[in-house]
Design an enzyme around this catalytic site. Sequence first.
Site, PDB file in Angstrom:
ATOM      1  CD  GLU A 134      -2.470  -7.852   2.508  1.00 56.30           C
ATOM      2  OE1 GLU A 134      -2.010  -6.510   2.017  1.00 56.30           O
ATOM      3  OE2 GLU A 134      -3.056  -7.921   3.603  1.00 56.30           O
ATOM      4  CB  ALA A 148      -0.934   0.170   1.392  1.00 63.12           C
ATOM      5  N   GLY A 159       0.552  -5.056   0.470  1.00 64.22           N
ATOM      6  CA  GLY A 159      -0.392  -5.186  -0.352  1.00 64.22           C
ATOM      7  C   GLY A 159       0.028  -5.932  -1.779  1.00 64.22           C
ATOM      8  CD  GLU A 214       1.494  -5.713   5.658  1.00 68.22           C
ATOM      9  OE1 GLU A 214       2.146  -6.728   5.959  1.00 68.22           O
ATOM     10  OE2 GLU A 214       0.646  -5.732   4.695  1.00 68.22           O
TER      11      GLU A 214
HETATM   12  N1  COA Z   1       4.561   3.254  -0.566  1.00 70.45           N
HETATM   13  C1  COA Z   1       4.891   4.330  -1.028  1.00 70.45           C
HETATM   14  N2  COA Z   1       6.283   4.465  -1.743  1.00 70.45           N
HETATM   15  C2  COA Z   1       6.952   3.523  -1.671  1.00 70.45           C
HETATM   16  C3  COA Z   1       6.720   2.069  -1.241  1.00 70.45           C
HETATM   17  C4  COA Z   1       5.675   2.125  -0.486  1.00 70.45           C
HETATM   18  N3  COA Z   1       5.063   0.757  -0.184  1.00 70.45           N
HETATM   19  N4  COA Z   1       7.585   1.283  -1.352  1.00 70.45           N
HETATM   20  C5  COA Z   1       8.720   1.964  -2.217  1.00 70.45           C
HETATM   21  N5  COA Z   1       8.213   3.130  -2.434  1.00 70.45           N
HETATM   22  C6  COA Z   1       8.922   4.332  -2.940  1.00 70.45           C
HETATM   23  C7  COA Z   1      10.020   4.885  -2.039  1.00 70.45           C
HETATM   24  O1  COA Z   1       9.569   5.841  -1.003  1.00 70.45           O
HETATM   25  C8  COA Z   1      10.938   5.399  -3.176  1.00 70.45           C
HETATM   26  O2  COA Z   1      10.352   6.597  -3.531  1.00 70.45           O
HETATM   27  P1  COA Z   1      11.530   7.984  -3.725  1.00 70.45           P
HETATM   28  O3  COA Z   1      12.362   7.673  -4.708  1.00 70.45           O
HETATM   29  O4  COA Z   1      10.572   9.051  -4.077  1.00 70.45           O
HETATM   30  O5  COA Z   1      12.142   8.164  -2.648  1.00 70.45           O
HETATM   31  C9  COA Z   1      10.721   4.594  -4.165  1.00 70.45           C
HETATM   32  O6  COA Z   1       9.746   3.985  -4.101  1.00 70.45           O
HETATM   33  C10 COA Z   1      11.904   3.565  -4.554  1.00 70.45           C
HETATM   34  O7  COA Z   1      12.035   2.790  -3.217  1.00 70.45           O
HETATM   35  P2  COA Z   1      13.283   2.527  -2.280  1.00 70.45           P
HETATM   36  O8  COA Z   1      12.939   2.238  -1.037  1.00 70.45           O
HETATM   37  O9  COA Z   1      14.047   3.700  -2.677  1.00 70.45           O
HETATM   38  O10 COA Z   1      13.884   1.140  -2.929  1.00 70.45           O
HETATM   39  P3  COA Z   1      15.103   0.204  -2.320  1.00 70.45           P
HETATM   40  O11 COA Z   1      15.477  -0.699  -3.419  1.00 70.45           O
HETATM   41  O12 COA Z   1      15.996   0.863  -1.657  1.00 70.45           O
HETATM   42  O13 COA Z   1      14.057  -0.702  -1.196  1.00 70.45           O
HETATM   43  C11 COA Z   1      11.964  -1.974  -0.658  1.00 70.45           C
HETATM   44  C12 COA Z   1      13.020  -1.408  -1.925  1.00 70.45           C
HETATM   45  C13 COA Z   1      10.717  -2.566  -1.536  1.00 70.45           C
HETATM   46  C14 COA Z   1      12.755  -2.874   0.102  1.00 70.45           C
HETATM   47  C15 COA Z   1      11.653  -0.610  -0.003  1.00 70.45           C
HETATM   48  O14 COA Z   1      11.090   0.367  -0.849  1.00 70.45           O
HETATM   49  C16 COA Z   1      10.448  -0.965   1.003  1.00 70.45           C
HETATM   50  O15 COA Z   1      10.709  -1.258   2.157  1.00 70.45           O
HETATM   51  N6  COA Z   1       9.056  -0.558   0.698  1.00 70.45           N
HETATM   52  C17 COA Z   1       8.088  -0.600   1.580  1.00 70.45           C
HETATM   53  C18 COA Z   1       7.532  -1.847   1.721  1.00 70.45           C
HETATM   54  C19 COA Z   1       6.300  -2.026   2.774  1.00 70.45           C
HETATM   55  O16 COA Z   1       6.755  -1.761   3.974  1.00 70.45           O
HETATM   56  N7  COA Z   1       5.178  -2.416   2.240  1.00 70.45           N
HETATM   57  C20 COA Z   1       4.147  -2.635   3.019  1.00 70.45           C
HETATM   58  C21 COA Z   1       3.038  -1.505   3.310  1.00 70.45           C
HETATM   59  S1  COA Z   1       1.971  -1.675   4.066  1.00 70.45           S
END
Ligand code: COA
Length: 267
Positions: A121, A72, A118, A141
């Site tokens: 999911e 999400a 999500g 989460e």
């Molecule tokens: N919601 C909003 N933005 C997200 C996102 C999410 N769930 N997941 C990634 N992004 C965005 C980041 O903020 C970043 O944006 P920016 O360039 O404007 O700062 C961009 O996507 C790239 O992500 P980044 O974190 O820089 O990539 P990474 O390779 O370092 O890490 C992940 C990848 C997937 C490990 C990391 O993005 C992450 O942990 N995301 C969230 C996962 C999560 O908790 N999901 C459950 C949500 S309920």
Amino acid sequence: MPSATTFEYQTLKYSIDSSVATISIDRPEKLNALSSAVLDDLRHLVTDLRVREDVRVVVITGSGEKAFVAGADIAELAALNDSEEGREFAQNGQAVFSLIESSPKPFIAAVNGFALGGGCELALACHIRICSENAKFGQPEVNLGIIPGYGGTQRLTRVLGRTLATDLILTGRQMDSREALEQGLVARVVPQSELLALAKTMAVTIASKAPMAISSALECIVEGIDESIEEGLGREAERFGQLTTSSDFHEGTSAFLQKRKPDFQGK
Ligand code: COA
């Protein structure tokens, strides 16, 4: 002339070819995170695809090479501070994913990278999951102080069993493609360059079968898992009986006996 038709959505790419619709969640700069705009687009498109006569199977994937869906949209999540609003946030995503799971047409998730929160999911709501070697699944989460809200506590537990689902949901750890295959979270793993081709081959194979047989099988599998064995067997026998009166059943059996390919009409 190619038969593919392309429509413009704000956050999705979408095309149809050979009775197979392919949807790409298209926010690669945010790792295809599910904003409310994505959920609105998905609700609209899935509702349409469920009834379109030129579509028999749907493939869902993510744009880019890094992510299927990274969850999400955390920027939208962060604004929540009201239990009623939070409940509605979860129910909105749940409703969209239930539209997918209850579809009479199969949805195949082609997981091409991160499928977190999500994203995991969404894949779980699809009927078949395949993934690329770089795929990572997880329900992180708890790292944010919440729990899965788009069906993860229910569908992950049904797919993986209580032991592994509890491990994933409480630790927030990521599961790689090898473990996902071993544990039955996905049906197949291939190099990323082959993922969409595999998804389309599977989709075209399914699309060549009798549509009412496919939808009846899906219904028995999806509904049956929450029923007693007696209820599930009753449903199976009921649908089996109905199918013996379909034109496609007579076409399928005649084609076999006449040593030709069947031409199923969905009737
Ligand atoms: N919601 C909003 N933005 C997200 C996102 C999410 N769930 N997941 C990634 N992004 C965005 C980041 O903020 C970043 O944006 P920016 O360039 O404007 O700062 C961009 O996507 C790239 O992500 P980044 O974190 O820089 O990539 P990474 O390779 O370092 O890490 C992940 C990848 C997937 C490990 C990391 O993005 C992450 O942990 N995301 C969230 C996962 C999560 O908790 N999901 C459950 C949500 S309920």
